[in-house]
Scaffold this motif. Structure first.
Motif, PDB file in Angstrom:
ATOM      1  N   VAL A  47       0.964  -1.265   0.074  1.00 45.25           N
ATOM      2  CA  VAL A  47      -0.066   0.060   0.039  1.00 45.25           C
ATOM      3  C   VAL A  47       0.944   1.268  -0.035  1.00 45.25           C
ATOM      4  N   TYR A  50       2.516   1.888  -3.493  1.00 45.34           N
ATOM      5  CA  TYR A  50       1.675   2.174  -4.628  1.00 45.34           C
ATOM      6  C   TYR A  50       1.010   3.532  -4.238  1.00 45.34           C
ATOM      7  N   PHE A  51       0.711   3.901  -2.926  1.00 50.66           N
ATOM      8  CA  PHE A  51      -0.018   5.086  -2.556  1.00 50.66           C
ATOM      9  C   PHE A  51       0.684   6.205  -1.899  1.00 50.66           C
ATOM     10  N   SER A 191      -6.204  -7.194  -3.506  1.00 55.27           N
ATOM     11  CA  SER A 191      -6.874  -5.792  -3.884  1.00 55.27           C
ATOM     12  C   SER A 191      -5.973  -5.015  -4.650  1.00 55.27           C
ATOM     13  N   VAL A 192      -4.684  -4.865  -4.067  1.00 53.38           N
ATOM     14  CA  VAL A 192      -3.567  -3.949  -4.595  1.00 53.38           C
ATOM     15  C   VAL A 192      -3.002  -4.483  -5.802  1.00 53.38           C
ATOM     16  N   THR A 196      -6.852  -2.777  -8.464  1.00 50.30           N
ATOM     17  CA  THR A 196      -6.424  -1.233  -8.515  1.00 50.30           C
ATOM     18  C   THR A 196      -6.677  -0.778  -9.866  1.00 50.30           C
ATOM     19  N   ASP A 197      -6.395  -1.848 -10.980  1.00 50.06           N
ATOM     20  CA  ASP A 197      -6.639  -1.328 -12.304  1.00 50.06           C
ATOM     21  C   ASP A 197      -8.070  -1.168 -12.555  1.00 50.06           C
ATOM     22  N   GLU A 201     -10.318   5.492  -9.273  1.00 53.14           N
ATOM     23  CA  GLU A 201      -9.748   6.080  -8.070  1.00 53.14           C
ATOM     24  C   GLU A 201      -9.309   4.548  -7.417  1.00 53.14           C
ATOM     25  N   PRO A 202      -8.049   4.317  -7.454  1.00 52.87           N
ATOM     26  CA  PRO A 202      -7.382   3.093  -7.068  1.00 52.87           C
ATOM     27  C   PRO A 202      -7.926   2.622  -5.414  1.00 52.87           C
ATOM     28  N   LEU A 203      -8.069   3.859  -4.701  1.00 47.52           N
ATOM     29  CA  LEU A 203      -8.388   3.355  -3.235  1.00 47.52           C
ATOM     30  C   LEU A 203      -9.742   2.499  -3.209  1.00 47.52           C
ATOM     31  N   ALA A 205     -10.347  -0.019  -4.829  1.00 47.04           N
ATOM     32  CA  ALA A 205     -10.198  -1.416  -4.648  1.00 47.04           C
ATOM     33  C   ALA A 205      -9.710  -1.802  -3.188  1.00 47.04           C
ATOM     34  N   LEU A 206      -8.992  -1.007  -2.504  1.00 48.16           N
ATOM     35  CA  LEU A 206      -8.604  -1.324  -0.989  1.00 48.16           C
ATOM     36  C   LEU A 206     -10.145  -1.433  -0.403  1.00 48.16           C
TER      37      LEU A 206
END
Length: 528
Positions: A47, A50-51, A191-192, A196-197, A201-203, A205-206
Motif C-alpha cells: 500500500v 503504491y499510494f 486488491s492492491v 487497482t486497475d 480511483e485505485p483506493l 480497490a482497497l
C-alpha cells in the motif's frame, strides 16, 4: 433436557484442554498471529509503495469500522461473552450452552444490521467526527465518505467473526481464530495487486478488499464452530438471562477494554489538522508497533481470558493469581526486548520495510520519530492486554471503565500539551504515556482487591531479563551503525543486514537467559 448433554459437554471440554498449557496455547496463537502480522506488513509495504502518504482517505475510512470492531466485537463483546459462556460451559448442560449461543447471535446480528444501516445513511457526516481536518480538502473529504460506504459493512462481518472466535476460544480452539486475520491481509494484497486497475480511483480497490475480507473471514470460521456442534440458528430473545447479563457487562466494557483504540482515534482526529501525511505516518508506525503487541500480548490475553474465567467459575483463587502472574512475567520477558528494538532500530526498520515507491526519506524520518514514541509505550500497551482480563474474567467491567475514563482524560490533556511542540510525534507520545497510567491503575486495582499477588522468584526473574536486555541493546546499537547509510543502501542490503541483526539479537537474548538459569519449564502454566 437431553440426558447425554452433560456427558457430551464434558467430552468437549476434555478435548479442548487435552495436553494444553498456557505456554503451548499462547505459542500456537503467537505463531498464527505472526503469520498474520507478517502478511500485514507485506500488505502495508505494498500500500505504501503504491499510494505513499496519499492514502489518508482510505486509512480513515478503514479506521472507523475497525475502531468500532475493536470497541464492540473484539473489545466489549468478547470480554463480556467469554466469561458468561465459560460459566455456562462449566456449570450447565450443552443444551443451555446452545440456547445461549443462539440467542446471543440473534440479538448481536440484529444490532449489527441496525448499526450498519445507520452508518451507511450517515456516511457523509462521519468524516466530520473522525477526521474534521479533512473539511479543508473537499475532494479528500468526499472520497472518505464514499470509501466508508464500502468499508463499513466490514463491521458486521468481523463482529460475527469475533463471536465465532469467542466460542472457539472458550473451547480451547485457539489456532483457527488466530489464523483468520491472515485472510484479511490476503484479500487486501489481492486488491492492491489485481483490483487497482479496475477503478479510476485505485483506493476503491482497497475498500472493496476490506468488504470482501469481512465476508471471507466469517465463512471460514463457521465449519469449525459446526464441528463443536455449536452452529445453531439465531434466536432474537433479548430478555434471555444470559443475553441480559452479557449486555450489562458490555456497557461499561465499551470504555474499559478499548481505551488504547479511543486514544489512537483521537490521534487520527488531531493529526487530520496537521501536515499532510501525518495520518499515514502515524498509521505506519502504529502498525509496526502493533506487530509485537499482536504476536505476544494479544495472544497471551486471548488464552488467559477463558483460563481465568474457568478458574473463577471453579473458585480457584490461587490458580487465578498464578495464571495472572504467569501472564505478567511473559509480557515482561517479551515486551522489553521488543520495545528496545523498536526504539533503537526505528530508522533501519522503517527504511527496510517502507522506503520504496512513493515513500520518501522525509516520510521515513517522520515515521521513525512516531515509531520511537509508540515503541516507548509498548510495555504498557502489552500489560493492559493481560491485566484487563483479570477483571473481565470475574465479570467486573466497572473497574476498568473508571480507569479507562481516567486514562482517556490523561491522554487528551497530553495530546493538547504535546501536539503543538511535537506535532504528530506528540500524539504518539501522549498515547504511550497514558497507557502507562492505564496499566499502573489496572495493576494497583488487582493488588488492592487481593486478586493478584506476586508469586515467588520475581526478583531473580527480573534481574535475568534486565541483564539479557542490556546485552541485546549493546549488540543492536553496535550492529546498526550509522542510520544514514540505511537510506543509501539498496533494498537487498537493508533487508539482509536487518535479518542479521534480528537473528543475532534473538540468539543473544535467549542464550543469556538460558545461561542465567531460565528454562522453558519455568514458563509453563495450566490452561484449564
Amino acid at each position: 433436557m437431553d440426558k447425554e448433554a452433560p456427558q457430551q459437554q464434558s467430552e468437549n471440554v476434555e478435548a479442548a484442554s487435552k495436553g494444553g498449557s498456557l505456554l503451548r496455547s499462547s505459542s500456537i496463537v503467537s505463531v498464527m498471529t505472526l503469520l498474520s502480522r507478517v502478511l500485514g506488513l507485506v500488505r502495508d509495504v505494498m500500500v505504501a509503495q503504491y499510494f505513499g502518504a496519499r492514502a489518508d482517505a482510505f486509512f480513515v475510512a478503514f479506521k472507523i469500522p475497525n475502531f468500532f470492531r475493536r470497541l464492540f466485537a473484539e473489545g466489549a463483546f468478547s470480554v463480556a461473552f467469554v466469561p458468561v459462556l465459560s460459566e455456562y460451559k462449566t456449570q450447565r448442560s450443552l443444551v443451555e450452552v446452545k440456547l445461549l449461543i443462539a440467542r446471543v447471535s440473534g440479538v448481536l446480528g440484529l444490532a449489527l444490521l441496525a448499526i450498519t444501516a445507520l452508518a451507511l445513511l450517515g456516511a457523509d457526516y462521519l468524516p466530520w467526527v473522525f477526521a474534521p481536518g479533512f473539511r479543508d480538502d473537499p475532494q479528500k473529504f468526499a472520497l472518505t465518505a464514499e470509501l466508508l460506504r464500502i468499508t463499513f459493512p466490514y463491521l458486521a462481518f468481523i463482529s460475527l467473526t469475533a463471536f465465532a472466535s469467542s466460542v472457539l476460544n472458550a473451547y480451547g480452539r485457539f489456532a483457527v481464530p488466530a489464523f483468520t486475520p491472515v485472510l484479511l491481509n490476503l484479500c487486501l494484497i489481492f486488491s492492491v495487486v489485481v483490483m487497482t486497475d479496475w477503478f479510476v480511483e485505485p483506493l476503491f480497490a482497497l475498500a472493496w478488499g476490506v468488504f470482501m475480507a469481512g465476508a471471507v473471514q466469517l465463512l471460514f470460521q463457521l465449519p469449525f464452530v459446526a464441528r463443536l456442534g455449536l452452529l445453531v440458528r439465531p434466536q432474537y430473545q433479548p430478555k434471555d438471562e444470559g443475553v441480559r447479563r452479557i449486555g450489562k457487562l458490555m456497557i461499561p466494557a465499551l470504555f474499559g477494554v478499548s481505551v488504547s483504540q479511543i486514544n489512537l482515534l483521537l490521534d487520527t482526529l488531531l493529526a487530520s489538522f496537521l501536515e499532510s501525511g501525518s495520518v499515514s505516518w502515524l498509521y505506519y508506525s502504529d502498525r509496526l508497533n502493533n506487530l509485537p503487541l499482536g504476536i505476544f500480548a494479544i495472544a497471551i490475553g486471548v488464552v488467559i481470558l477463558p483460563a481465568l474465567s474457568n478458574k473463577h467459575a471453579a473458585q480457584q483463587g490461587e490458580g487465578f493469581a498464578r495464571t495472572l502472574d504467569w501472564a505478567i512475567r511473559m509480557v515482561f520477558l517479551l515486551a522489553l526486548p521488543a520495545a528496545l528494538a523498536l526504539v533503537t532500530l526505528a530508522t533501519p526498520l522503517m527504511a527496510t520495510i517502507f522506503y520504496h515507491g512513493e515513500i520518501t526519506a522525509y516520510d521515513v524520518g517522520k515515521m521513525t520519530l512516531s515509531l520511537q514514541a509508540y515503541g516507548s509505550g509498548l510495555l504498557a500497551f502489552m500489560m493492559i492486554k493481560v491485566l484487563a482480563p483479570g477483571y473481565y474474567a470475574r465479570q467486573d467491567t466497572r473497574t476498568p471503565v473508571k480507569i479507562g475514563i481516567q486514562a482517556m482524560v490523561v491522554n487528551m490533556l497530553l495530546n493538547l500539551a504535546l501536539v503543538f511542540p511535537l506535532q504528530h510525534v506528540g500524539l504518539a507520545l501522549a498515547t504511550s504515556l497514558s497507557a502507562y497510567f492505564n496499566a499502573f491503575m489496572l495493576y494497583r486495582g488487582l493488588r488492592q482487591q487481593g486478586v493478584y499477588t506476586a508469586q515467588p522468584g520475581w526478583l531473580s526473574f527480573a534481574l535475568k531479563a534486565l541483564v539479557a536486555n542490556a546485552a541485546l541493546f549493546t549488540l543492536m546499537f553496535w550492529l546498526m551503525g550509522d542510520v544514514q547509510q540505511w537510506l543509501e543502501w539498496s533494498t537487498l542490503q537493508r533487508s539482509s543486514w536487518m535479518a542479521l541483526i534480528v537473528a543475532a539479537g534473538v540468539l543473544v537474548y535467549f542464550v543469556i537467559l538460558i545461561a542465567a538459569g531460565l528454562r522453558p519449564r519455568h514458563l509453563k502454566g495450566q490452561l484449564f
